[in-house]
Design an enzyme around this catalytic site. Sequence first.
Site, PDB file in Angstrom:
ATOM      1  N   ARG A 143       1.991 -12.379  -0.559  1.00  0.00           N
ATOM      2  CA  ARG A 143       0.573 -12.405  -0.262  1.00  0.00           C
ATOM      3  C   ARG A 143       0.011 -13.867  -0.725  1.00  0.00           C
ATOM      4  O   ARG A 143       0.508 -14.096  -1.779  1.00  0.00           O
ATOM      5  CB  ARG A 143      -0.305 -11.530  -0.382  1.00  0.00           C
ATOM      6  N   ARG A 148       0.799  -1.128  -0.007  1.00  0.00           N
ATOM      7  CA  ARG A 148       0.073   0.231   0.035  1.00  0.00           C
ATOM      8  C   ARG A 148       0.872   1.263  -0.028  1.00  0.00           C
ATOM      9  O   ARG A 148       2.009   1.141   0.388  1.00  0.00           O
ATOM     10  CB  ARG A 148      -0.991  -0.154   1.141  1.00  0.00           C
ATOM     11  N   SER A 174      -1.661  -3.733  10.055  1.00  0.00           N
ATOM     12  CA  SER A 174      -1.306  -4.752   9.100  1.00  0.00           C
ATOM     13  C   SER A 174      -0.214  -5.489   9.360  1.00  0.00           C
ATOM     14  O   SER A 174       1.121  -5.068   9.836  1.00  0.00           O
ATOM     15  CB  SER A 174      -1.069  -3.985   7.774  1.00  0.00           C
ATOM     16  N   ASP A 197      -9.642  -9.646   8.879  1.00  0.00           N
ATOM     17  CA  ASP A 197      -9.112  -8.279   8.670  1.00  0.00           C
ATOM     18  C   ASP A 197     -10.017  -7.223   9.118  1.00  0.00           C
ATOM     19  O   ASP A 197      -9.693  -6.142   9.363  1.00  0.00           O
ATOM     20  CB  ASP A 197      -8.556  -8.260   7.056  1.00  0.00           C
ATOM     21  N   TYR A 238      -1.652  -3.410  -6.987  1.00  0.00           N
ATOM     22  CA  TYR A 238      -1.211  -4.396  -5.592  1.00  0.00           C
ATOM     23  C   TYR A 238      -2.363  -4.058  -4.420  1.00  0.00           C
ATOM     24  O   TYR A 238      -2.511  -2.977  -4.055  1.00  0.00           O
ATOM     25  CB  TYR A 238       0.130  -4.128  -5.159  1.00  0.00           C
ATOM     26  N   LYS A 247      -9.648  -2.249   1.707  1.00  0.00           N
ATOM     27  CA  LYS A 247      -9.495  -1.121   2.504  1.00  0.00           C
ATOM     28  C   LYS A 247     -10.370   0.088   2.034  1.00  0.00           C
ATOM     29  O   LYS A 247     -10.762   0.891   2.912  1.00  0.00           O
ATOM     30  CB  LYS A 247      -7.849  -0.763   2.585  1.00  0.00           C
ATOM     31  N   GLY A 253      -0.337 -19.750  19.021  1.00  0.00           N
ATOM     32  CA  GLY A 253      -1.282 -20.379  19.874  1.00  0.00           C
ATOM     33  C   GLY A 253      -1.388 -20.304  20.997  1.00  0.00           C
ATOM     34  O   GLY A 253      -2.346 -20.094  21.520  1.00  0.00           O
ATOM     35  N   HIS A 282     -10.762  -2.034  11.340  1.00  0.00           N
ATOM     36  CA  HIS A 282      -9.826  -3.045  11.014  1.00  0.00           C
ATOM     37  C   HIS A 282      -9.481  -4.193  11.990  1.00  0.00           C
ATOM     38  O   HIS A 282      -8.727  -4.293  12.568  1.00  0.00           O
ATOM     39  CB  HIS A 282      -8.620  -2.266  10.937  1.00  0.00           C
ATOM     40  N   CYS A 335       0.454  -7.642  11.594  1.00  0.00           N
ATOM     41  CA  CYS A 335       0.731  -7.981  13.068  1.00  0.00           C
ATOM     42  C   CYS A 335       0.148  -9.292  13.705  1.00  0.00           C
ATOM     43  O   CYS A 335       0.065  -9.365  14.730  1.00  0.00           O
ATOM     44  CB  CYS A 335       0.401  -6.551  13.960  1.00  0.00           C
TER      45      CYS A 335
HETATM   46  O1  SAT Z   1      -2.597  -4.388   0.816  1.00  0.00           O
HETATM   47  S1  SAT Z   1      -3.587  -4.590   2.020  1.00  0.00           S
HETATM   48  O2  SAT Z   1      -4.019  -3.314   2.482  1.00  0.00           O
HETATM   49  O3  SAT Z   1      -4.876  -5.405   1.597  1.00  0.00           O
HETATM   50  C1  SAT Z   1      -3.129  -5.560   3.232  1.00  0.00           C
HETATM   51  C2  SAT Z   1      -2.993  -4.589   4.547  1.00  0.00           C
HETATM   52  O4  SAT Z   1      -2.218  -3.688   4.681  1.00  0.00           O
HETATM   53  O5  SAT Z   1      -3.370  -4.968   5.588  1.00  0.00           O
HETATM   54 MN    MN Z   2      -5.333  -5.417   7.234  1.00  0.00          MN
END
Ligand code: SAT
Ligand code: MN
Length: 590
Positions: free
Chosen positions: A375, A80, A259, A286, A208, A217, A500, A237, A261
Site C-alpha cells: 500500500r 485485514r 476492496s 474509499d 496493518y 474501516k 480511463g 464503502h 477493485c
Molecule cells: O486495509 S484496508 O481495510 O484499509 C484496505 C481495504 O481493504 O480497503
Molecule cells: Mn476499501
Amino acid sequence: MATAAHTLSPLADLSRAVAEWVGTVRELTQPRAVHWCEGTEAEARQLTTQLLRSGELGALNADQFPGCHLYRSAPNDVARVEHLTYICTRSQEDAGPNNHWMDPQQAHAKMRELFRGCMRERTLYVVPYCMGPSDSPLARCGVEITDSPYVVLNMLVMTRAGRAALERIARGDSFVRGLHSIGELDPERRFIMHFPEELAIESFGSGYGGNALLGKKCHALRIASWQARSEGWLAEHMLIVGLQNPRGETHYLACAFPSACGKTNLAMLIPPGSLPGWRVLTVGDDIAWLHPGEDGRLWAINPEAGYFGVVPGTNPRTNRNAYEMIRRDTLFTNVALTADSQPWWEGLDSGKPVLDWQGRPYDPARGPAAHPNSRFTVSARRNPSWSPHSEDAQGVPIAALVFGGRRREVAPLVYEARDWRHGVLVGASLASETTAAAVGQVGVTRRDPMAMQPFCGYNFGDYWQHWLDVGARLARPPRIYHVNWFRRDAQGRFLWPGYGENLRVLTWMLERCAGRAAAVDSPIGWLPRPQELDLRGLELGSGALEALLTIDRTLWRKEAADLREYLSCYGSRLPPALLAELTATEQRLG
Ligand code: SAT
Ligand code: MN
C-alpha cells in the site's frame, strides 16, 4: 522567542472525558510514556526520524522519491482479518448473519487480558482525530490510543488529527474510543472488536491497514454505519468523484466497489484523449458519508484526508495521477526495492527488484516482489485531481450511485436500476471475486452487498431497510447503476479495457440523469443502447460490445435464485419491499 505553541494549553487538559479514558487505559496497559499528538508537521517529522533511527522505516532514494519511506510489516500481518473481526452488540441478531458476533461482556473481558501490561517498554500515543472537514456538522470525531508509531504516522495522513479534533471533542462532541496495540503480532492473539452501542473499538495483535488505522474501516464504516442508522444517514464503502463536462458543469458520483477493485483508480481517472474537454476531480477514494439534504438531494463528504491505496498495478497507463502522486511524501508498506533504493512493484515498466517486500533477495520462485496488498499512504492533497470541494462542510450533491463488482461473467458492463427501491436490490445483489485486501482465498465469488460485507456494523436486513427509508426521504434521489469492468471472454481475456475508458460509461450515466440518453428495458434494469455509449477512438474486440451489453436469461435466472437463497438468511429482518423487488425481477426474467 515565544511561539504560539508555548501559549497553548497541554492537550491532556482539553477534554476531561478523553483524559479520564487515557488514564484508565494507561493503568491497564502500563506504558513507559504517554504522547499526546498535536498533529503538526514537526511532530510527524520527529516520529519519522525516530522510526528511521530504530530501523522500522527505511529511507527511499531521495532524488527519485523525496520524502518517501518504506515500512515492512510482519510477514503474517499483511491484510485485514475478517475472520477475527467482531461486532459485539448485546443482541446477536443486531449484528446479523453478515458479522461475527461476540457478547460485549465476554469480548471486553477477553480484550482486557490481552491489553493488560501490553505497552510496557512502549510509548502510548493518543491520536485525537476528526473524520470529515473539521468544521463540518457531518464530521465525527474519535480518539485512537495506539502503541505503534507507524500507525500514528498513517493516522496523521489519513485523518484530520491533532489539537483541532480534540478541541472539537472538548466542545462537547461525542467521540469514538479506539484502543489499539500491536501486541506481539501473533495471529493467534489478534482480534478486532467493535462495540457500536458504546462507540468503542478494541484492536489487538495487528499493525496493518484496516485492522489498525482505526479511523478507517472500524470507525468510518462499522461504527459510523451504526451511528448513521440512528441519525438518518448512510456510511458507505464508496469513492466520490466529480465529472466536469466540456461545458464546465460538474456532477458527482459515489461508487461502491469491494476492496482492491479499482476505487482509487476510478476516483482519479484520466479522461482518454478521444473524450476532450472532460475533467475528473477526486473527493474521496474509499469511504462516503451520505446525508439527505434540505433540497431533497443526497450530499456526500469524504471522512478521510488521505489514501491508503493498493500499489501493484499503478503505472502511467493505469493511473498516471496516482503514479505521480506517490513520487513524494509517501509512506510505502510492503513494496520491493531496486538496487538504488527505489520502491518497486509488479506492473512497473522499468526498474528491477533486488529485495522483495520482506527484504530478502528477490527470487521469483517465492512469488511477487511486492506484496499484492502492498500500500501507499499519502495525503489526498498530493493528488493532481484533488477537488477543493473535499473541504466543503456540507459535502457535494450526488447525481448517481454506482455499485460494481469483479465478475468474469453474468453482470453486463452497465445497467440502470428502475428506481431507488430497485436500486437497493441491485446494491444488495452485489457479488465479487475476492482480492488480496483480506486474508483468505483470492478469486472466489462471494456476496458483497453494497461492497459492505466486511464493513457493515449491523444486520444487513436492518441496513437494507435503512436504505429504503433514506430513499423515501429524498425528493430528488440519485439514480442507481451497476457496473462490471471485469467481464471476460471464453478465453479469459477482459472484454472492456477499463481504467480511463470507464469514463465512457460514466458519461452515459450523466446523460441519462440529464434525460438525454436512451436505454433499452431489460428484466434486470435499463441497458444502454450501444450507439448511446460514446466509443469514439476506442477499439473493442469483435462482438465485445454485444457481449458486454446483453444479458443471458439462463444465467440471470440462476443469479436470482442464488440471491433469493442468500437473502433468506436474513429471515424476519429482511425488508418485504426488497423481496417484492426480487419477485418482480424474477417475473420479468420469466
Ligand atoms: O486495509 S484496508 O481495510 O484499509 C484496505 C481495504 O481493504 O480497503
Ligand atoms: Mn476499501
